[in-house]
Motif scaffolding. Structure first.
Motif, PDB file in Angstrom:
ATOM      1  N   MET A  19     -15.630   3.909   1.943  1.00 43.27           N
ATOM      2  CA  MET A  19     -14.412   3.681   1.550  1.00 43.27           C
ATOM      3  C   MET A  19     -13.875   2.428   2.486  1.00 43.27           C
ATOM      4  O   MET A  19     -14.060   2.222   3.335  1.00 43.27           O
ATOM      5  CB  MET A  19     -13.404   4.765   1.647  1.00 43.27           C
ATOM      6  CG  MET A  19     -13.105   5.420   2.883  1.00 43.27           C
ATOM      7  SD  MET A  19     -12.175   6.830   2.681  1.00 43.27           S
ATOM      8  CE  MET A  19     -10.462   5.675   1.875  1.00 43.27           C
ATOM      9  N   ILE A  21     -11.129   0.414   4.502  1.00 38.63           N
ATOM     10  CA  ILE A  21     -10.124   0.952   5.607  1.00 38.63           C
ATOM     11  C   ILE A  21      -9.236  -0.244   6.002  1.00 38.63           C
ATOM     12  O   ILE A  21      -9.679  -1.371   6.011  1.00 38.63           O
ATOM     13  CB  ILE A  21     -11.182   1.107   6.829  1.00 38.63           C
ATOM     14  CG1 ILE A  21     -12.452   2.331   6.683  1.00 38.63           C
ATOM     15  CG2 ILE A  21     -10.500   1.446   7.905  1.00 38.63           C
ATOM     16  CD1 ILE A  21     -11.813   3.436   6.277  1.00 38.63           C
ATOM     17  N   GLN A 104     -11.064  -3.497   5.003  1.00 38.71           N
ATOM     18  CA  GLN A 104     -10.393  -4.471   4.250  1.00 38.71           C
ATOM     19  C   GLN A 104      -9.109  -5.466   4.712  1.00 38.71           C
ATOM     20  O   GLN A 104      -9.038  -6.312   4.409  1.00 38.71           O
ATOM     21  CB  GLN A 104      -9.947  -3.821   3.156  1.00 38.71           C
ATOM     22  CG  GLN A 104      -9.425  -4.671   1.738  1.00 38.71           C
ATOM     23  CD  GLN A 104      -9.118  -3.778   0.566  1.00 38.71           C
ATOM     24  OE1 GLN A 104      -9.691  -2.804   0.297  1.00 38.71           O
ATOM     25  NE2 GLN A 104      -7.872  -3.953  -0.176  1.00 38.71           N
ATOM     26  N   LYS A 352      -8.259  13.323  -2.006  1.00 38.45           N
ATOM     27  CA  LYS A 352      -8.357  11.995  -2.174  1.00 38.45           C
ATOM     28  C   LYS A 352      -7.152  10.987  -1.654  1.00 38.45           C
ATOM     29  O   LYS A 352      -7.380   9.958  -1.276  1.00 38.45           O
ATOM     30  CB  LYS A 352      -8.863  11.876  -3.365  1.00 38.45           C
ATOM     31  CG  LYS A 352      -9.483  10.388  -3.874  1.00 38.45           C
ATOM     32  CD  LYS A 352     -10.157  10.573  -5.240  1.00 38.45           C
ATOM     33  CE  LYS A 352     -10.618   9.214  -5.442  1.00 38.45           C
ATOM     34  NZ  LYS A 352     -10.039   8.183  -5.992  1.00 38.45           N
ATOM     35  N   GLN A 353      -5.959  11.418  -2.335  1.00 38.13           N
ATOM     36  CA  GLN A 353      -5.010  10.892  -2.275  1.00 38.13           C
ATOM     37  C   GLN A 353      -4.504  10.694  -0.847  1.00 38.13           C
ATOM     38  O   GLN A 353      -4.156   9.577  -0.407  1.00 38.13           O
ATOM     39  CB  GLN A 353      -3.794  11.427  -2.989  1.00 38.13           C
ATOM     40  CG  GLN A 353      -2.784  10.232  -3.671  1.00 38.13           C
ATOM     41  CD  GLN A 353      -1.605  10.905  -4.231  1.00 38.13           C
ATOM     42  OE1 GLN A 353      -1.646  12.131  -4.697  1.00 38.13           O
ATOM     43  NE2 GLN A 353      -0.609  10.081  -4.339  1.00 38.13           N
ATOM     44  N   LYS A 355      -6.381  10.858   1.836  1.00 41.33           N
ATOM     45  CA  LYS A 355      -7.487  10.036   2.552  1.00 41.33           C
ATOM     46  C   LYS A 355      -7.245   8.587   2.232  1.00 41.33           C
ATOM     47  O   LYS A 355      -7.169   7.927   3.115  1.00 41.33           O
ATOM     48  CB  LYS A 355      -8.681  10.768   1.889  1.00 41.33           C
ATOM     49  CG  LYS A 355      -9.994  10.013   2.883  1.00 41.33           C
ATOM     50  CD  LYS A 355     -10.964  11.010   2.380  1.00 41.33           C
ATOM     51  CE  LYS A 355     -12.267  10.098   3.381  1.00 41.33           C
ATOM     52  NZ  LYS A 355     -13.546  10.835   3.116  1.00 41.33           N
ATOM     53  N   GLU A 356      -6.995   8.467   1.118  1.00 40.82           N
ATOM     54  CA  GLU A 356      -6.697   6.962   0.634  1.00 40.82           C
ATOM     55  C   GLU A 356      -5.352   6.461   1.073  1.00 40.82           C
ATOM     56  O   GLU A 356      -5.413   5.192   1.755  1.00 40.82           O
ATOM     57  CB  GLU A 356      -6.781   6.461  -0.982  1.00 40.82           C
ATOM     58  CG  GLU A 356      -8.108   6.943  -1.397  1.00 40.82           C
ATOM     59  CD  GLU A 356      -8.275   6.935  -2.794  1.00 40.82           C
ATOM     60  OE1 GLU A 356      -9.604   6.882  -3.418  1.00 40.82           O
ATOM     61  OE2 GLU A 356      -7.276   6.717  -3.352  1.00 40.82           O
ATOM     62  N   LEU A 360      -6.007   3.546   4.185  1.00 47.92           N
ATOM     63  CA  LEU A 360      -5.892   2.155   3.448  1.00 47.92           C
ATOM     64  C   LEU A 360      -4.378   2.169   3.008  1.00 47.92           C
ATOM     65  O   LEU A 360      -3.654   1.024   3.369  1.00 47.92           O
ATOM     66  CB  LEU A 360      -7.036   2.017   2.263  1.00 47.92           C
ATOM     67  CG  LEU A 360      -6.969   0.837   1.708  1.00 47.92           C
ATOM     68  CD1 LEU A 360      -7.467  -0.368   2.824  1.00 47.92           C
ATOM     69  CD2 LEU A 360      -7.815   0.775   0.450  1.00 47.92           C
ATOM     70  N   ASN A 361      -4.118   2.933   2.029  1.00 45.55           N
ATOM     71  CA  ASN A 361      -2.936   2.480   1.041  1.00 45.55           C
ATOM     72  C   ASN A 361      -1.455   2.619   1.839  1.00 45.55           C
ATOM     73  O   ASN A 361      -0.727   1.733   1.539  1.00 45.55           O
ATOM     74  CB  ASN A 361      -2.678   3.370  -0.247  1.00 45.55           C
ATOM     75  CG  ASN A 361      -3.996   3.138  -1.142  1.00 45.55           C
ATOM     76  OD1 ASN A 361      -4.549   2.055  -1.148  1.00 45.55           O
ATOM     77  ND2 ASN A 361      -4.466   4.063  -1.748  1.00 45.55           N
ATOM     78  N   ASP A 370       0.027  -4.523  -1.379  1.00 43.28           N
ATOM     79  CA  ASP A 370      -0.610  -3.761  -2.394  1.00 43.28           C
ATOM     80  C   ASP A 370      -0.320  -4.356  -3.696  1.00 43.28           C
ATOM     81  O   ASP A 370      -0.890  -3.671  -4.636  1.00 43.28           O
ATOM     82  CB  ASP A 370      -0.020  -2.340  -2.355  1.00 43.28           C
ATOM     83  CG  ASP A 370       1.427  -2.401  -2.195  1.00 43.28           C
ATOM     84  OD1 ASP A 370       2.151  -3.511  -2.199  1.00 43.28           O
ATOM     85  OD2 ASP A 370       1.978  -1.313  -2.447  1.00 43.28           O
TER      86      ASP A 370
END
Ligand code: FES
Lengths: 371, 137
Positions: A19, A21, A104, A352-353, A355-356, A360-361, A370
């Motif tokens: 994924m 990062i 990223q 998932k949410q 984790k993202e 990252l987010n 973003d």
């Protein structure tokens, strides 16, 4: 290393889909100050530095207050194959870290020690040189990397000038301070920096370490490096408390504060304690109009590395719930020895949410990347 | 379990180490004064390559102010966070009964022993002279 023969029959790591990062704490170093920083320093300051060196505000003037747990505080596998210090070679960083870990966004925090320097004019020139160097050597060459705006924070007016000079420049995504300052960071001396950062639309990041002149603990100079390592949490709690209680977040309602490399599990306890006392002593600090925990949730982000590692991994999740999942920003601290690996740092399965957001987010949103 | 010939004894002098790949596994081979040990090259903590760590001794203390230094060059210290592992046993110093680096036995064999079909020689050409290191994976 006491044994230097390392024959690698094969050591190419397998690439697998990982994924994306955001790594909010990467430390770049110049190959040498003379080669990479001097071109951005005037002759006057080059001569000065050669003759007088860099004098920090600290009790042990000839080097860092403590040697580090590994030489250069670095992972022993992070020395570039081309030679030089860990973090001094972009190509090596790309192949060892940015590529394999699918970074990223990488936030550069140079700990070049242009900050906390006693000669204020030199500190300002040195910070400016390091700012130019970050663009020249790093962010213009790899667009995943973003720079931190170094300011000579003990001279707030010079700091304001430096922020204004770069405001709107896309290479910089935060203003960087170190945690050990001459006065607690909430005090009014530093307010012009927060004002300028808000005007430039930049968060203010505070990285553990620095040269404030006071011991890392509230109780004097400790004897061991391990005490300094845990001391960063204590020291950062003091600066956060100062910013809340002095009313910084009331005065600058758009200020975003990022605390880097000081741990995070202490935050719930500090918030509870502050709230409890705020109830009882509101009249001492009437300018703090809301419970400290609320101000902290709205204004403060923390980078994750070095992650706390409780034996019961579930307790980590409880702690994060108390802080707020949106308030944490993943960081590795590459190339330093206490690096957290993105694939192993979170010891427990999360949604998932979450984790993202965590990896990252949260960072993309905070830095406005973003869109 | 299959036995793989990984090289000759001379290739890893005492105090040295070598990284080999067997069946997709990176394994660090150490020579401690003529005794050979194989350890999976993946730290049980966060997965760093143990082979790139520093080889140190064991410092112990019965009480503050007293130190005992022993086992010189028999402990590998992870290149990342510095966890220490006993090269002879794979056990960690911090939690020896719980945290261990995976070990693979390494033996020293004469050439004539390698011919009975039990040994896999594809990773190493055994046409040379000397004694051979064999790992069981
Ligand atoms: S990865 Fe080896 S000690 Fe953390």
């Amino acid at each position: 290393m006491n044994v230097d023969i390392l024959t690698h029959e094969k050591s190419i790591s397998k690439t697998r889909a990982r994924m994306a990062i955001a790594d909010c704490d990467i430390h770049p170093s110049p190959k040498s100050v003379e080669i990479e920083i001097f071109p951005f320093l005037s002759k006057r300051w080059q001569e000065y530095m050669k003759t007088y060196g860099v004098i920090y505000r600290q009790g042990f003037p000839t080097g860092p207050a403590f040697p580090k747990g590994q030489p250069n505080a670095a992972r022993r596998d992070s020395y570039p194959t081309s030679g030089g210090k860990p973090g001094s070679d972009l190509a090596f960083m790309q192949s060892q870290h940015l590529g394999p870990n699918n970074i990223q966004l990488g936030v550069l925090n140079p700990l070049q020690c242009a900050q906390g320097v006693q000669n204020q004019d030199f500190s300002a020139a040195y910070c400016n040189a390091v700012n130019q160097w970050q663009i020249e050597q790093w962010t213009s060459k790899d667009h995943r990397l973003k720079a931190s705006l170094m300011v000579p924070y003990e001279d707030p007016l010079a700091s304001v000038k430096e922020i204004e000079k770069w405001a709107g420049n896309e290479h910089f995504i935060q203003v960087l301070l170190l945690s050990r300052t001459a006065e607690p960071l909430g005090q009014r001396k530093y307010w012009p920096i927060y004002d300028a950062a808000c005007r430039a639309g930049l968060p203010v990041a505070v990285h553990a370490f620095g040269y404030g002149g006071a011991p890392v603990t509230g109780g004097g100079w400790p004897s061991f490096y391990i005490e300094e390592m845990v001391g960063h949490a204590q020291n950062t709690q003091s600066l956060l408390t100062s910013m809340v209680i002095e009313g910084v977040f009331e005065k600058f309602p758009t200020l975003k504060l990022i605390l880097i490399e000081a741990g995070f599990a202490w935050l719930p306890a500090l918030s509870w304690r502050l709230d409890k006392l705020w109830d009882r002593m509101r009249d001492e600090i009437p300018h703090v109009s809301r419970p400290p925990s609320q101000l902290i949730r709205e204004h403060v982000w923390l980078t994750t590395q070095p992650m706390e590692e409780p034996e019961e991994t579930n307790q980590l999740l409880d702690t994060i719930e108390w802080i707020g999942w949106e308030n944490l920003l993943f960081a590795t601290d590459y190339p330093h020895w206490d690096y957290d690996d993105p694939s192993r740092a979170m010891p427990i399965k999360i949604g998932k949410q979450q984790k993202e957001g965590f990896f990252l987010n949260n960072a993309l949103k905070l830095y406005g990347l973003d869109q | 379990m299959p036995k793989y010939v990984i090289g000759t004894v001379e290739q890893i002098p005492p105090g040295n180490r070598k990284l080999v790949e067997i069946r997709g596994r990176q394994i660090a081979i150490f020579n401690l004064n003529g005794d050979f040990f194989g350890i999976l090259d993946r730290c049980p903590h966060q997965g760093a390559s143990l082979c790139r760590g520093q080889i140190v001794g064991l410092v112990e203390s019965e009480e503050p102010g007293e130190y005992k230094f022993s086992r010189q060059n028999e402990i590998i210290r992870c290149p990342w966070h510095g966890w220490e592992f006993d090269i002879r046993t794979g056990r960690s110093r911090c939690e020896p009964n719980k945290i261990r680096a995976t070990q693979y036995p390494v033996t020293v064999n004469d050439k004539d022993q390698l011919t009975d079909g039990e040994y896999i020689t594809e990773t190493f050409d055994v046409d040379v002279e000397g004694q051979f290191l064999v790992i069981t994976v």
